[in-house]
Design an enzyme around this catalytic site. Sequence first.
Site, PDB file in Angstrom:
ATOM      1  N   CYS A   1       0.712  -1.211   0.023  1.00 15.61           N
ATOM      2  CA  CYS A   1      -0.010  -0.006  -0.170  1.00 15.61           C
ATOM      3  C   CYS A   1       0.937   1.179   0.134  1.00 15.61           C
ATOM      4  CB  CYS A   1      -0.816  -0.042   1.123  1.00 15.61           C
ATOM      5  SG  CYS A   1      -2.300   1.076   1.028  1.00 15.61           S
TER       6      CYS A   1
ATOM      7  N   HIS B   1      -3.531  -5.459   2.319  1.00 12.11           N
ATOM      8  CA  HIS B   1      -3.333  -5.607   3.775  1.00 12.11           C
ATOM      9  C   HIS B   1      -4.183  -7.019   4.095  1.00 12.11           C
ATOM     10  CE1 HIS B   1      -2.028  -1.262   4.196  1.00 12.11           C
ATOM     11  NE2 HIS B   1      -3.174  -0.970   3.477  1.00 12.11           N
TER      12      HIS B   1
HETATM   13  N1  GLN Z   1      -1.841   7.118   2.421  1.00 11.91           N
HETATM   14  C1  GLN Z   1      -1.910   6.011   1.255  1.00 11.91           C
HETATM   15  C2  GLN Z   1      -3.125   6.315   0.697  1.00 11.91           C
HETATM   16  O1  GLN Z   1      -4.338   6.647   1.056  1.00 11.91           O
HETATM   17  C3  GLN Z   1      -1.685   4.692   1.410  1.00 11.91           C
HETATM   18  C4  GLN Z   1      -2.556   4.257   2.552  1.00 11.91           C
HETATM   19  C5  GLN Z   1      -2.268   2.663   3.193  1.00 11.91           C
HETATM   20  O2  GLN Z   1      -1.297   2.420   3.150  1.00 11.91           O
HETATM   21  N2  GLN Z   1      -3.388   2.001   3.524  1.00 11.91           N
HETATM   22  O3  GLN Z   1      -3.460   6.126  -0.632  1.00 11.91           O
END
Ligand code: GLN
Length: 243
Positions: free
Chosen positions: A99, A199
């Site tokens: 992510c 995740h």
């Molecule tokens: N901050 C990033 C986004 O919102 C990644 C989010 C995350 O790692 N879940 O795109």
Amino acid sequence: MADYSKVLRVCALYPDLMNIYADRGNLLLLERRCRWRGIGFALQASGLGDQLDPDGADLYYIGGGQDRDQKLCALDLAEVKRDALHTAAARGAVILAVCGGYQLLGHSYQLGDEELPGVGLVDLRTVRESGPRLIGNCAIEADVGTGPRVIAGFENHGGRSYLGEGEQPLGRVLRGHGNNGNDGFEGVHRRNVIGTYLHGPLLPKNAWLADRLIELALGIELEPLDDAMEDAAHESARRAAGL
Ligand code: GLN
């Protein structure tokens, strides 16, 4: 009989900042699956300002994070660790990024007027476009050298990622949004560099993928374990995604 005399050396980048949705569980699962087979496991961390040893690990790992924490890491990755990561990738070390970490493998992450730098390991750009966050259970079909298999997990990202021409995704979206909710691709896969939005944590829900990463990182073949519980976790993640 597989050669289990090796030690899996893992380097976790920014484990305190980039650990959303219990992404640290990915490290725990790697450790357990090594230990259960008698393979050694050595974990080191590389935080803000720390130099990265390009030969020091078989697998480099970055989890997901909030935009604010991601910004700190993006600048540090670009200024302090970029060259080492490129050297590590070039010698075939596994690089797994989830992510927020995945977004930073590309060229940039555009957030309104601000552009966070990426390390440019893969041809990928991420932008915040208008539209809702891409949230939900997700399942993809991916082939990481084991034939097509399902990876199931959970995604929650505001950024939308676009692969450059010729860059390969990790997989094809079966359920969920994937890289941008439009093109049906999820993640990126170039040699041993893997990025994904999933995740779960990713590896406890897809133990087969953890084993494959260990194989790639150490250049060995693993014998299967008794995976009744892991298979149940995988099945439940698949079902949650609607497969
Ligand atoms: N901050 C990033 C986004 O919102 C990644 C989010 C995350 O790692 N879940 O795109």
